[in-house]
Scaffold this motif. Structure first.
Motif, PDB file in Angstrom:
ATOM      1  N   THR A   1       0.857  -1.182   0.000  1.00 15.11           N
ATOM      2  CA  THR A   1       0.000   0.000   0.000  1.00 15.11           C
ATOM      3  C   THR A   1       0.891   1.229   0.000  1.00 15.11           C
ATOM      4  N   ILE A   2       0.523   2.220  -0.798  1.00 12.00           N
ATOM      5  CA  ILE A   2       1.275   3.470  -0.825  1.00 12.00           C
ATOM      6  C   ILE A   2       0.304   4.628  -0.622  1.00 12.00           C
ATOM      7  N   VAL A   3       0.605   5.478   0.342  1.00 11.75           N
ATOM      8  CA  VAL A   3      -0.296   6.567   0.723  1.00 11.75           C
ATOM      9  C   VAL A   3       0.492   7.866   0.795  1.00 11.75           C
ATOM     10  N   GLY A   4      -0.254   8.972   0.819  1.00 13.38           N
ATOM     11  CA  GLY A   4       0.382  10.278   0.950  1.00 13.38           C
ATOM     12  C   GLY A   4       0.510  10.968  -0.391  1.00 13.38           C
ATOM     13  N   GLN A   5       1.639  11.614  -0.599  1.00 19.41           N
ATOM     14  CA  GLN A   5       1.837  12.497  -1.744  1.00 19.41           C
ATOM     15  C   GLN A   5       2.288  11.758  -2.997  1.00 19.41           C
ATOM     16  N   VAL A   6       1.393  10.901  -3.500  1.00 18.66           N
ATOM     17  CA  VAL A   6       1.534  10.296  -4.821  1.00 18.66           C
ATOM     18  C   VAL A   6       0.250  10.569  -5.586  1.00 18.66           C
ATOM     19  N   ASN A   7       0.314  10.439  -6.882  1.00 14.46           N
ATOM     20  CA  ASN A   7      -0.842  10.805  -7.698  1.00 14.46           C
ATOM     21  C   ASN A   7      -1.982   9.797  -7.624  1.00 14.46           C
ATOM     22  N   ARG A   8      -1.681   8.534  -7.341  1.00 11.85           N
ATOM     23  CA  ARG A   8      -2.734   7.520  -7.241  1.00 11.85           C
ATOM     24  C   ARG A   8      -2.490   6.660  -6.009  1.00 11.85           C
ATOM     25  N   PRO A   9      -2.736   7.181  -4.808  1.00  5.82           N
ATOM     26  CA  PRO A   9      -2.506   6.375  -3.607  1.00  5.82           C
ATOM     27  C   PRO A   9      -3.467   5.191  -3.534  1.00  5.82           C
ATOM     28  N   GLY A  10      -3.031   4.136  -2.826  1.00  6.47           N
ATOM     29  CA  GLY A  10      -3.896   2.979  -2.644  1.00  6.47           C
ATOM     30  C   GLY A  10      -3.099   1.690  -2.636  1.00  6.47           C
ATOM     31  N   PRO A  11      -3.800   0.539  -2.615  1.00  5.38           N
ATOM     32  CA  PRO A  11      -3.115  -0.762  -2.626  1.00  5.38           C
ATOM     33  C   PRO A  11      -2.688  -1.148  -4.041  1.00  5.38           C
ATOM     34  N   TYR A  12      -1.566  -1.848  -4.139  1.00  6.89           N
ATOM     35  CA  TYR A  12      -1.035  -2.291  -5.430  1.00  6.89           C
ATOM     36  C   TYR A  12      -0.431  -3.682  -5.276  1.00  6.89           C
ATOM     37  N   THR A  13      -0.430  -4.416  -6.377  1.00  5.05           N
ATOM     38  CA  THR A  13       0.274  -5.691  -6.457  1.00  5.05           C
ATOM     39  C   THR A  13       1.440  -5.510  -7.413  1.00  5.05           C
ATOM     40  N   LEU A  14       2.649  -5.675  -6.896  1.00  3.71           N
ATOM     41  CA  LEU A  14       3.852  -5.485  -7.699  1.00  3.71           C
ATOM     42  C   LEU A  14       4.352  -6.831  -8.188  1.00  3.71           C
ATOM     43  N   LEU A  15       4.658  -6.886  -9.483  1.00  2.23           N
ATOM     44  CA  LEU A  15       5.183  -8.102 -10.092  1.00  2.23           C
ATOM     45  C   LEU A  15       6.612  -7.870 -10.516  1.00  2.23           C
ATOM     46  N   GLU A  16       7.416  -8.939 -10.485  1.00  2.00           N
ATOM     47  CA  GLU A  16       8.815  -8.819 -10.874  1.00  2.00           C
ATOM     48  C   GLU A  16       8.920  -8.752 -12.387  1.00  2.00           C
TER      49      GLU A  16
ATOM     50  N   ALA B   1       7.470   1.241  -6.492  1.00  2.00           N
ATOM     51  CA  ALA B   1       6.106   1.384  -5.977  1.00  2.00           C
ATOM     52  C   ALA B   1       5.573   2.793  -6.236  1.00  2.00           C
ATOM     53  N   ILE B   2       6.437   3.798  -6.077  1.00  2.64           N
ATOM     54  CA  ILE B   2       6.016   5.186  -6.328  1.00  2.64           C
ATOM     55  C   ILE B   2       5.658   5.370  -7.797  1.00  2.64           C
ATOM     56  N   GLN B   3       6.447   4.781  -8.687  1.00  2.00           N
ATOM     57  CA  GLN B   3       6.154   4.887 -10.112  1.00  2.00           C
ATOM     58  C   GLN B   3       4.802   4.271 -10.452  1.00  2.00           C
ATOM     59  N   VAL B   4       4.558   3.087  -9.919  1.00  2.00           N
ATOM     60  CA  VAL B   4       3.290   2.406 -10.199  1.00  2.00           C
ATOM     61  C   VAL B   4       2.110   3.230  -9.679  1.00  2.00           C
ATOM     62  N   ALA B   5       2.335   3.994  -8.603  1.00  2.00           N
ATOM     63  CA  ALA B   5       1.278   4.845  -8.029  1.00  2.00           C
ATOM     64  C   ALA B   5       1.206   6.202  -8.706  1.00  2.00           C
ATOM     65  N   GLY B   6       1.809   6.343  -9.872  1.00  2.00           N
ATOM     66  CA  GLY B   6       1.661   7.579 -10.648  1.00  2.00           C
ATOM     67  C   GLY B   6       2.703   8.631 -10.363  1.00  2.00           C
ATOM     68  N   GLY B   7       3.695   8.322  -9.524  1.00  2.55           N
ATOM     69  CA  GLY B   7       4.739   9.287  -9.226  1.00  2.55           C
ATOM     70  C   GLY B   7       4.370  10.213  -8.076  1.00  2.55           C
ATOM     71  N   ILE B   8       5.375  10.924  -7.559  1.00  2.00           N
ATOM     72  CA  ILE B   8       5.146  11.843  -6.451  1.00  2.00           C
ATOM     73  C   ILE B   8       4.473  13.120  -6.935  1.00  2.00           C
ATOM     74  N   THR B   9       3.815  13.811  -6.024  1.00  2.00           N
ATOM     75  CA  THR B   9       3.282  15.137  -6.306  1.00  2.00           C
ATOM     76  C   THR B   9       4.354  16.176  -5.977  1.00  2.00           C
ATOM     77  N   GLN B  10       4.111  17.442  -6.346  1.00  2.00           N
ATOM     78  CA  GLN B  10       5.097  18.476  -6.060  1.00  2.00           C
ATOM     79  C   GLN B  10       5.131  18.841  -4.581  1.00  2.00           C
TER      80      GLN B  10
ATOM     81  N   PHE C   1      11.117   8.676 -10.313  1.00  2.00           N
ATOM     82  CA  PHE C   1       9.891   8.364  -9.585  1.00  2.00           C
ATOM     83  C   PHE C   1       8.906   9.524  -9.586  1.00  2.00           C
ATOM     84  N   SER C   2       9.133  10.532 -10.457  1.00  2.00           N
ATOM     85  CA  SER C   2       8.145  11.576 -10.699  1.00  2.00           C
ATOM     86  C   SER C   2       7.294  11.178 -11.900  1.00  2.00           C
ATOM     87  N   PRO C   3       6.123  11.825 -12.099  1.00  2.00           N
ATOM     88  CA  PRO C   3       5.281  11.465 -13.245  1.00  2.00           C
ATOM     89  C   PRO C   3       6.008  11.687 -14.569  1.00  2.00           C
ATOM     90  N   GLU C   4       5.758  10.812 -15.525  1.00  2.00           N
ATOM     91  CA  GLU C   4       6.343  10.950 -16.848  1.00  2.00           C
ATOM     92  C   GLU C   4       5.767  12.146 -17.597  1.00  2.00           C
TER      93      GLU C   4
END
Length: 457
Positions: free
Chosen positions: A225-240, A263-272, A339-342
């Motif tokens: 789970t990733i929460v806080g200052q990311v663009n899409r916080p929430g639970p994620y399943t990471l695959l290798e 994990a930050i990348q998958v959640a859409g990257g950090i916010t400013q 790890f910022s948004p593309e």
């Protein structure tokens, strides 16, 4: 370095690890299913291979059943010799293990799949030897990231007549660091293994542990789970792997297990507003007490400290707090991080060919955003535009910027844009006048048209 023996876990001292000596041949305890070769000196009729029966006995010629359950090979030799004493004048007997039976062992603590396992010697070692500690850990899908490899405890049955259980402390960290194979203990039937949790997480050791062949398997999906200052916080399943997961971006420069930046990348990257100096990973242990690991990704960006990119484990929660203050320089540097948004979105409104939201790369200059929106139309005031920006502290700023499409990036005349910036392109004074005149005379032109139809004008 040798593992240590103690009577109970509470009495095990780290300094006593050097005192353990487990004889490889005579430490094995016989049980049902073992196949042994019995050599009786000068009596070939009795010499041969025998299998330990389900009741723990060997069915020997002339003397019948001889109990060998939980006896070492040396003890079994003595028991058989004692039974043949009335028959043979001087019985000289040796017992050797030909094929070990499948063993049943239990493993608990910081392991991905705790429980009991039945392991055959042939499946674990090409030479038919007994399975080892690391082999069992691999079967249980690896240790977790909070495992204390220096204090792995093995509780083992003692031979018949030797008292209570034996407790061995194994240091698997010595196996990783120094290649000490003596720490990769050969297991015996009935062994119970406990892998405790560390008190704190060492970032350097966590990275080394993630690359061990008995760490978490690479193919195992991780639920985080990733929460806080990311663009899409929430639970994620990471695959290798180094491929995209659906529409989610994945960093091609991966550790053996997914890391915090992935994990930050998958959640859409950090916010400013992200405070990357005080990221926390909350990690739960099998004992229930969570561990908090503090990370500083600014050190990763500025000093290349890869230890800050912590490998994750199943159940981790990544918390990215909000920064109390962020400078414009830091915002620009963070925008280029992996790890910022593309892409970012800015709005170009007013007198351009395609007004509306445009998707651009971070730190794209204002001039390029205008061109992305199709450039100025015929009514545009091309000398300056207005830039409206929501600042990290919540305030809104507006400033007029002189436009010269030939200029390079510059904070005063061609600033780098941020997510959700608004660019307003105004009309020229003459275009505004014409639009106003058209609005004023519009109703009269309609009346004049009607009168012309009836021939009045």
């Amino acid at each position: 370095m040798e593992p240590a023996i103690a009577q109970a876990p509470a009495k095990i001292q780290p300094s006593s690890i050097n005192s353990l000596t487990l004889p490889e041949g005579d430490g094995y305890l016989l049980g049902a299913g073992d196949r042994v070769k019995i050599d009786v000196f000068s009596v070939p009729e009795i010499t041969g291979e025998y299998t330990v029966l389900p009741n723990g006995t060997l069915n020997m010629p002339l003397v019948g059943a001889v109990g060998v359950q939980n006896r070492t090979l040396k003890q079994a030799s003595g028991a058989i010799a004692a039974r043949y004493s009335p028959v043979l004048q001087i019985p000289v007997i040796t017992v050797n293990l030909v094929a070990a039976r499948p063993i049943r062992v239990a493993i608990a603590g910081e392991i991905n799949r705790p429980g009991s396992y039945t392991v055959t010697a042939a499946a674990s070692q090409p030479d038919g030897n007994l399975p080892t500690m690391t082999r069992l850990v691999q079967l249980a899908e690896g240790v977790t990231q909070v495992a204390d490899l220096r204090q792995v405890q093995v509780r083992r049955l003692r031979p018949v007549g030797s008292g209570g259980d034996q407790v061995v402390t194994v240091d698997l960290w010595q196996l990783l660091q120094a290649g000490d194979l003596r720490q990769d203990l050969r297991l015996q039937d009935g062994d119970s293994i406990l892998i405790p949790a560390t008190a704190t997480v060492n970032l350097d050791e966590a990275r080394q542990l993630a690359s061990a062949n008995f760490a978490t398997q690479n193919s195992r999906p991780l639920k985080i789970t990733i929460v806080g200052q990311v663009n899409r916080p929430g639970p994620y399943t990471l695959l290798e792997g180094n491929v995209a997961q659906g529409a989610q971006l994945v960093n091609p420069n991966l550790l053996q297990v997914p890391s915090v930046t992935r994990a930050i990348q998958v959640a859409g990257g950090i916010t400013q507003l992200a405070d990357i100096r005080n990221i926390q990973v909350k990690r739960f242990t099998r004992s229930g007490a969570p561990q908090l690991v503090k990370l500083d990704l600014w050190k990763l960006l500025k000093a290349g400290d890869a230890l800050q990119d912590l490998p994750l484990q199943d159940g981790d929660t990544v918390e990215i707090p909000e920064a109390t203050s962020v400078s414009d320089r830091e915002i620009s540097e963070l925008a280029t991080a992996s790890f910022s948004p593309e892409r970012i979105s800015v709005n170009v409104v007013g007198e351009v060919e395609r007004p509306g939201a445009v998707s651009i790369q971070p730190n794209t200059p204002l001039n390029q955003a205008i061109l992305t929106a199709g450039g100025f139309n015929q009514k545009a005031k091309k000398s300056n535009v207005s830039l409206i920006r929501v600042n990290p502290n919540g305030s809104v700023s507006k400033r007029d910027i002189s436009i010269d499409l030939t200029r390079g990036v510059g904070e005063n005349d061609n600033p780098a844009l941020r997510n959700n910036d608004i660019i307003i392109v105004k009309k020229t004074g003459f275009a505004t006048f014409l639009d106003s005149t058209s609005t004023f005379i519009g109703p009269f032109s309609g009346i004049l048209g009607v009168l012309r139809i009836f021939g009045g004008f």
